[in-house]
Design a protein around this motif. Structure first.
Motif, PDB file in Angstrom:
ATOM      1  N   ILE A 126       0.750  -1.341  -0.022  1.00 64.48           N
ATOM      2  CA  ILE A 126       0.115  -0.177  -0.003  1.00 64.48           C
ATOM      3  C   ILE A 126       0.974   1.392   0.004  1.00 64.48           C
ATOM      4  N   ILE A 127       0.358   2.340  -0.867  1.00 67.90           N
ATOM      5  CA  ILE A 127       1.215   3.495  -0.954  1.00 67.90           C
ATOM      6  C   ILE A 127       0.152   4.685  -0.774  1.00 67.90           C
ATOM      7  N   LEU A 128       0.229   5.353   0.251  1.00 72.88           N
ATOM      8  CA  LEU A 128      -0.647   6.530   0.453  1.00 72.88           C
ATOM      9  C   LEU A 128       0.007   7.612   0.027  1.00 72.88           C
ATOM     10  N   LEU A 129      -0.653   8.348  -1.042  1.00 68.49           N
ATOM     11  CA  LEU A 129      -0.077   9.848  -1.345  1.00 68.49           C
ATOM     12  C   LEU A 129      -0.656  10.796  -0.740  1.00 68.49           C
ATOM     13  N   GLY A 130       0.146  11.165   0.392  1.00 68.72           N
ATOM     14  CA  GLY A 130      -0.289  12.094   1.488  1.00 68.72           C
ATOM     15  C   GLY A 130      -0.273  11.618   2.769  1.00 68.72           C
TER      16      GLY A 130
END
Length: 248
Positions: A126-130
């Motif tokens: 999982i990559i959170l942008l922000g």
């Protein structure tokens, strides 16, 4: 031993066996960073107002049509009516979840977990942008939630235009450092714990079984060593952060 890398930040994405999911949060981001993360991920969600950020960043219609998320989900108190109408017209699934005991980010990850169970395959990274800028309460939520997710998820990253961070659970971690995309400044933050014992290699100021806590030593403004990877051993979970170079 856990292994980490940030090859999803490269300009030409590296496609490996791992599957990655991008979750766009309601915080500003640059086009350059967005394109790198979108192109290196297979699944794309917007957490409520993250859809406004996506829509506004891609501020010309032909470009918007190339980057349609797989899902917009949340309590939908932040998404603008024009943004919702646009994405619904393009066939994007918009789901309202009224659960007041979970944030929009948590709602998106719950949907991802349901998908993983349906697919019967290994987890998505999982990559959170922000999540690491803007309102302090939202940043604390990111710190807290990723601290909890370490128990059930292998790799969860939070990325902004300024830095990237993730939780290292207790144990030893090898971190592959891409010096082309990462800046020199880094930190080890004892968030959510009373204290931990840290040992490192690959940093300008290494630690050797040093005790780190909010009441004592906190390793901020440390530096990566050019050409070297990093190894970190910790007796308790900690946050690892590194600054990013500009993504064009």
């Amino acid at each position: 031993m856990s292994n980490w890398n940030v090859d999803f930040l490269q300009k030409d994405p590296v496609h490996k066996d791992c599957k990655r999911a991008l979750i766009i949060l309601n915080q500003p981001f640059s086009r350059g960073l967005f394109h790198r993360l979108w192109n290196s991920t297979q699944l794309h969600y917007c957490a409520d107002g993250g859809s406004n950020r996506l829509y506004d960043t891609l501020n010309d219609s032909p470009t918007r049509e190339q980057y349609l998320p797989d899902l917009i989900k949340g309590d939908l108190d932040s998404i603008r009516s024009d943004v919702r109408a646009y994405y619904e017209l393009k066939g994007v699934r918009v789901v309202q979840d009224h659960d007041q005991n979970s944030t929009d980010l948590m709602k998106c990850i719950r949907t991802l977990q349901d998908l993983e169970e349906t697919e019967g395959s290994k987890q998505y990274d999982i990559i959170l942008l922000g999540g690491l800028s803007g309102r302090l309460d939202q940043t604390i939520h990111t710190l807290s939630y990723l601290h909890k997710l370490r128990k059930t998820r292998r790799h969860v990253y939070a990325v902004t235009d300024d830095n990237i961070g993730w939780v290292l659970d207790e144990g030893t971690h090898d971190i592959a450092i891409d010096h082309d995309v990462l800046g020199q400044t880094c930190g080890l933050l004892p968030v959510g714990i009373d204290s931990t014992k840290l040992s490192t290699s690959g940093l300008k100021w290494n630690l050797n079984e040093d005790i780190s806590s909010f009441d004592g030593l906190v390793s901020t403004s440390n530096h990566l060593v050019p050409g070297q990877d990093v190894r970190i051993s910790t007796t308790r979970p900690i946050w690892w952060t590194v600054e990013l170079k500009c993504c064009d």
